[in-house]
Design an enzyme around this catalytic site. Structure first.
Site, short mmCIF file in Angstrom:
data_model
loop_
_atom_site.label_atom_id
_atom_site.label_comp_id
_atom_site.label_asym_id
_atom_site.label_seq_id
_atom_site.Cartn_x
_atom_site.Cartn_y
_atom_site.Cartn_z
CD GLU A 634 -2.83 -1.08 2.46
OE1 GLU A 634 -3.96 -1.55 2.38
OE2 GLU A 634 -2.35 -0.60 3.53
CB VAL A 635 1.06 4.27 -1.91
CG1 VAL A 635 1.73 5.63 -1.81
CG2 VAL A 635 1.88 3.34 -2.80
CG ASP A 746 8.55 3.75 -16.69
OD1 ASP A 746 7.96 3.99 -17.76
OD2 ASP A 746 7.97 3.25 -15.71
#
Length: 986
Positions: A634-635, A746
């Site tokens: 989770e963030v 990226d």
């Protein structure tokens, strides 16, 4: 009745009626439609002729109940044709009916003088009709069923002796289709009495088989037909296989197929599903009976599907309901410890009580305790190693190594089984306290070269993870790589650094370091290799002549001026200077410029985390809410309050439980990378939490989230200057990364974060270098999938990632920003994107995009990577545009939205063509000249207003040809609007 008086038959009929009225119970599979014996009052059937034929006679039985019969006995007269018709009989859905006739018949031989006219048979007819009110007999309407003959006939003697000779005949008829029917009896000269007539049909009666109920079912139309019937499960049951049976023509059920099963908590009793009794249970829908509750469990309700465990007993998640309830084991027995310097061997015996289970295993807990304060203990941490393992041991012994010297340890050995987690208790553990002995220090994990010159190397290292006492000195062993330790030198030092001098230039040396305590030397570290330089470094120190220093400085200034002049001249020849060496091949380090260190080059990745990331005490962090979910966990958003500093908002990435060592290493590698960066446009790492769970990465909190979503949410709300300011911030961050020799790989708007002041910061540094071969051209990495539409052509084709490929990605980010988060290349497939780029197509300018910005995008998308600008040049150009806002007012399109056609750099200059034919020939589409002419597109002014629908309408259906023509059309339109220049000079 001619020839025979009716009275002569009455005594016999009375006897017959007594017999037929004794019982009227019919089989369950027969449904009566007509029973003449049940009719109250006269039957009232129609006879023809009305007189002299059939007569209705009422006779009282022994219960004084009237019995209605019909008789006829015209045996003296020839050519008899006497008809008797019943009332209308409803069919009630039956397709075949049965007629049961009970009658008596006079033996013609017992009547004198009637041999020529007397008959001993009569005929049975039927007629189907939907009309229940037909009043007359129409003989032609009736169909014959059969001729009825008597098995026995009676004589005058039988009448006198009151001997009963009753005949019963049954006939069937079908198939029937109308609502009802009439029956008719034809007398042709017999002496007969119809005692009763019953009409019925057959059904298969309601029944229960295999716990399935089958309803009343009428038989089929044929005597051999079978009617398939689906059953329904009785209450508290469910289908196992579809229950079916066949109803036979005789009203009997045949061939049961399929069945139902009683639900959980019910069992079959007397053809029903009844609830399990108290103390019994049934867990599944099966055909077994309820079972008694297993040991140490009970049920207090009827219909229980499981039994509740007694107090103190439990059932594991994977235990079947039929298994006894069990309890945790008692503590292991006879724990013995053996201390060897900083290692401990533990052995024990199995617990006395296993709790009724066989899945016993053992967990070992290690605590480090203060001397004289056994109650003040803390976990040993991850530095201690257990062999074969710490938890889930199947053997009764374990070896514990890498402990600290002269330290008190308490070891707890827990016996656990499948139900231990339901009731953990100290009663399940046994403990022992030991004190380790003196031991040599552990090996040094990392050696760094702080400075390398022609003849020297300055080394530094960290203290061993386990010093096991006071470090007295360090010993450095080094040798030339080619000597392979055949000839080496030793240098000793009391500090954690030293200068190794007297080395040969351009020579590779291998270095090892070990530490010494009172217990002796530890093991040498692993080999670390460094190579000396070839050119001597300039040395300016004490005693240096000021005049010489001034001349050196002046010479440096002149050299810089010459280099700048050379650069300007070169810049005039080429828009952007081509690199003499590929960016990913530049390995030399400029003095005074910090260089990125790849954490994956460390033998111990944890060392990189310790070196580049600050450890934060978990008590300083307050998690407030979950704001997202990443690959590793989770963030969250929260707050960080470090002692002596103000509280700040932070973002917290957590590592989900059950991670592997590789997942932990990959998770923390991003922190090792971020920790090396310090720039206002790079996401800032506050620190990490690795000494407790969950493992966390703490970064600054960016209120507006990812750039792409932020732009889509605020479509059209920013000025061009604001958007260029965002691009300038991203470019500045990428310049910083490029200067540190870091390749992002990226770069996309989704990986740019925006704070409350609209400052954009580059993030997401967890991308792997390993790319898979994928025909769909979407490469899987540890950080997710990299869409082709952001990736430079050489990176797609050759996996060549450089700062130049990051520049290509930056151009896509520019397009995303100016289009407010539109998807690059729209809904084109990855393969179509690759093909279009290879053919020279590029994205068109977004709506209201200044020409200068789109030109910069096209520069970033140059096929040759050496032709692309450097990030420093990009930042300088954006600074010029910001200082000169008028340069941002010229846009490349007046349409409300950009075309979805890609721009073709090979489109001809508008000024170079004068006709539609010339233009089509220039773009190699002259095959469609007749299509344009026939549709009336004879001037370039008409062509520039065409769209995809127009091309399809004039017969150009190939998508690739449409794209090529439309890109050229758009380029011509832009040339008309801009007055000069081509839009796509790629």
């Amino acid at each position: 009745m001619a020839g025979v008086p009716v009275g002569a038959l009455l005594p016999l009929l009375v006897g017959v009626c007594g017999a037929v009225t004794g019982s009227r119970v019919y089989p369950a599979n027969e449904v009566t439609l007509l029973d003449s014996r049940s009719v109250q009052g006269e039957l009232g059937w129609i006879a023809s002729p009305l007189e002299g034929g059939w007569e209705e006679v009422s006779i009282m039985d022994e219960k004084n109940t009237p019995i209605r019969t019909y008789q006829v006995c015209n045996v003296m007269e020839p050519s008899q044709n006497n008809w008797l018709r019943t009332d209308w009989i409803p069919r009630e859905g039956a397709q075949r009916v049965y007629i049961e006739i009970k009658f008596t018949l006079r033996d013609c031989n017992s009547l004198p003088g009637v041999m020529g006219t007397c008959k001993e048979t009569f005929n049975l007819y039927y007629y189907e009709s939907n009309n229940d009110k037909e009043r007359f007999i129409r003989e032609s309407q009736f169909a014959k069923i059969d001729t009825i003959a008597a098995d026995e006939s009676f004589t005058q003697v039988d009448i006198g002796d009151r001997i009963m000779k009753l005949n019963t005949e049954v006939r069937d008829v079908g198939p029937l289709s109308k609502k009802g029917f009439y029956l008719a009896f034809q007398d042709v000269g017999a002496c007969i009495a119809l005692v009763s007539v019953r009409v019925f049909y057959k059904k298969c009666p309601l029944t229960v088989r295999n716990l399935a109920q089958f309803p009343d079912t009428i038989t089929g139309a044929d005597t051999s037909s079978l009617v398939e019937v689906r059953g329904s499960c009785v209450n508290n049951s469910e289908e196992k296989d579809v229950p079916k049976m066949y109803c036979g023509a005789d009203g009997e059920w045949l061939v049961p197929i399929g069945n139902c099963l009683c639900n959980a908590g019910y069992e079959e009793r007397n053809g029903e599903c009844q609830a399990c009794k108290i103390g019994y249970y049934k867990a599944l829908s099966t055909d077994v009976a309820c079972a008694k509750c297993p040991p140490h469990s009970y049920s207090i309700w009827e219909g229980s599907t499981s039994c509740t465990c007694d107090r103190g007993f439990f059932r594991a998640e994977n235990d079947a309901a039929s298994m006894p309830c069990t309890r945790p084991p008692s503590a292991p027995q006879n724990l013995i410890s053996n201390v060897n310097e900083t290692s401990v061997n533990l052995e024990w015996s199995a617990p006395q009580n296993k709790g009724g289970r066989d899945d016993i295993s053992y967990n070992v807990v290690c605590k480090r305790c203060g001397a004289g304060e056994p109650s003040h203990c803390r976990s040993c941490g991850s530095g201690v190693h257990f062999s074969p393992q710490q938890n889930g041991l199947k053997t009764t012994k374990v070896s514990i190594t890498d402990l600290l010297a002269h330290t008190n340890y308490t070891f707890e050995v827990w016996a656990v089984n499948g139900v231990s987690k339901h009731n953990p208790s100290q009663d399940q553990a046994v403990s022992v306290t030991v004190t380790t002995n003196q031991a040599a220090p552990s090996p040094i994990a990392l050696i760094q070269a702080k400075e390398i010159t022609r003849h020297s190397v300055a080394l530094a290292w960290l203290e061993p993870d386990r010093p096991n006492g006071v470090i007295l000195e360090y010993e450095v062993k080094y040798y030339e790589k080619d000597q392979n330790e055949r000839s080496y030198r030793i240098v000793k030092t009391a500090s954690r650094n030293t200068d190794i001098k007297g080395l040969n230039p351009l020579t590779s040396y291998v270095f090892h370091v070990r530490a010494r305590t009172a217990a002796g030397y530890g093991d040498f570290s692993g080999p670390f290799e460094f190579t000396t330089n070839t050119v001597p470094s300039p040395i300016i120190g004490d005693g240096t002549n000021p005049t010489v220093l001034l001349v050196s400085v002046a010479g440096s200034v002149v050299l810089v001026v010459i280099l700048i002049a050379a650069f300007v001249i070169s810049r005039r020849r080429s828009k952007y200077s081509k690199a003499k060496q590929e960016a990913d091949e530049e390995k030399h380090l400029n003095q005074g410029v910090r260089t990125y260190v790849d954490p994956f080059t460390y033998e111990d990745p944890n060392q990189a985390v310790r070196e580049f990331a600050k450890e934060i005490d978990a008590s300083c962090i307050k998690i407030e809410k979950v704001i997202g979910v990443g690959e590793f966990g989770e963030v969250c958003s929260g707050r960080l309050k470090v002692p002596g500093k103000r509280e700040i908002c932070v973002a917290i990435k957590t590592l989900k439980a059950g991670y592997t060592d590789k997942q932990r290493r990959d998770f923390l590698s991003e922190a090792s990378i971020m920790g090396q960066f310090d720039h206002p446009n790079i996401i800032h790492l506050e620190g990490v939490v690795t000494k407790c769970k969950p493992v966390m990465i703490i970064t600054e909190y960016m209120e507006n989230g990812s750039l792409d979503a932020f732009l889509r949410k605020n479509d059209g709300r920013f000025t061009v200057i604001q958007l260029v300011g965002m691009l300038r911030g991203i470019g500045s961050g990428m310049k910083y990364l490029s200067d540190m020799s870091y390749v992002h790989r990226d770069l996309a708007a989704r990986n740019i974060l925006v704070n409350s002041n609209l400052v954009c910061k580059v993030s997401d540094f967890g991308m792997s270098r390993v790319l898979e071969d994928d025909p769909e051209a979407a490469y899987t990495t540890r950080g997710g999938k990299i869409p082709i539409r952001w990736t430079a052509p050489e990176a797609i084709a050759y996996r060549k990632f450089t700062s130049a490929s990051d520049v290509w990605s930056y151009g896509i980010v520019m397009w995303e920003v100016m289009s407010y988060g539109e998807r690059p290349y729209w809904d084109m497939s990855n393969q179509d994107v690759i093909k279009a780029i290879e053919e020279g197509y590029r994205l068109p300018p977004p709506m209201d995009c200044p020409i200068a910005l789109h030109q910069l995008m096209l520069d970033c998308w140059q096929k040759e990577r050496s032709d692309r600008p450097k990030f420093g040049q990009i930042v300088n150009m954006l600074d010029k545009l910001i200082r000169n806002p008028n340069s941002l007012k010229r846009t490349g399109s007046e349409s409300s939205r950009p075309s979805t056609a890609l721009l073709d750099p090979s489109s001809p200059e508008f000024s170079a063509v004068v006709s539609v034919s010339d233009w089509l020939q220039a773009i190699k589409m002259e095959r469609y000249k007749d299509n344009f002419t026939a549709a009336g597109y004879t001037t370039l002014e008409a062509v520039v207003h065409m769209n995809q629908d127009d091309l399809a309408r004039i017969g150009i259906t190939a998508i690739t040809h449409q794209n090529k023509i439309l890109s050229s059309v758009q380029a011509m339109r832009s040339q008309m609007q801009q007055m000069h220049g081509r839009m796509v000079p790629v």
